[in-house]
Motif scaffolding. Sequence first.
Motif, PDB file in Angstrom:
ATOM      1  N   ALA A 135      -1.670 -26.053  17.979  1.00  0.00           N
ATOM      2  CA  ALA A 135      -2.174 -24.681  18.075  1.00  0.00           C
ATOM      3  C   ALA A 135      -3.390 -24.616  19.005  1.00  0.00           C
ATOM      4  O   ALA A 135      -3.511 -23.694  19.821  1.00  0.00           O
ATOM      5  N   LYS A 136      -4.284 -25.596  18.895  1.00  0.00           N
ATOM      6  CA  LYS A 136      -5.452 -25.630  19.788  1.00  0.00           C
ATOM      7  C   LYS A 136      -5.023 -25.803  21.242  1.00  0.00           C
ATOM      8  O   LYS A 136      -5.554 -25.142  22.135  1.00  0.00           O
ATOM      9  N   GLU A 138      -2.155 -24.941  22.546  1.00  0.00           N
ATOM     10  CA  GLU A 138      -1.522 -23.696  22.988  1.00  0.00           C
ATOM     11  C   GLU A 138      -2.569 -22.671  23.421  1.00  0.00           C
ATOM     12  O   GLU A 138      -2.415 -22.016  24.448  1.00  0.00           O
ATOM     13  N   ARG A 139      -3.643 -22.527  22.635  1.00  0.00           N
ATOM     14  CA  ARG A 139      -4.679 -21.544  22.965  1.00  0.00           C
ATOM     15  C   ARG A 139      -5.390 -21.897  24.270  1.00  0.00           C
ATOM     16  O   ARG A 139      -5.636 -21.028  25.104  1.00  0.00           O
ATOM     17  N   GLY A 142      -2.627 -21.882  27.185  1.00  0.00           N
ATOM     18  CA  GLY A 142      -2.009 -20.564  27.355  1.00  0.00           C
ATOM     19  C   GLY A 142      -0.492 -20.605  27.418  1.00  0.00           C
ATOM     20  O   GLY A 142       0.125 -19.671  27.919  1.00  0.00           O
ATOM     21  N   LEU A 154       1.935 -17.933  26.533  1.00  0.00           N
ATOM     22  CA  LEU A 154       1.681 -17.660  25.123  1.00  0.00           C
ATOM     23  C   LEU A 154       1.627 -16.165  24.852  1.00  0.00           C
ATOM     24  O   LEU A 154       2.199 -15.670  23.891  1.00  0.00           O
TER      25      LEU A 154
END
Length: 161
Positions: A135-136, A138-139, A142, A154
């Motif tokens: 998740a980190k 992905e953020r 992007g 994303l």
Amino acid sequence: MSAWGSNSNVDWDKETVIGRNVRRGNSGPRQNVAKSQSQVNQARRTGGVVSVDKKYFGGANKKGDAEGQRLTKVDRSDEIVKPKTIDLAVGKTISKIRLEKKLTQKDLATKINEKPTVINDYEAGRAIPVQSVLAKLERVLGVKLRGKDIGQPLFQKKEKK
């Protein structure tokens, strides 16, 4: 008559023994538990009986200790189970997007508060997938790294009608 039998069988003046439980019949010395390496070595030098037991996960009786439970299940099973690793496509996507953003593995690791070896393992496909780390990533990158559309942006811009 007492609980020990008749008083005529006991000669109180003959012998006094301390450290023995007469009721249970324990006639040997008390067991001492050595808590340090020096106490174990002292017992070995004096010829005492030494049994060393290794305690795994001592003091780790936390709620939600899923890793310990998983290891117990693996111990009980007969076959060897290889842990699930991250897909190589995800690792290549991470590497590609990181290079497009001109980030080093160390820079990316700093941004997600992980060690650079974690990023290296994810890119090489050796890492065991951890949802919070994904998740980190992905953020910061992007792009989607989980699900069907890996590598897609994303947050896609929605078209106005």
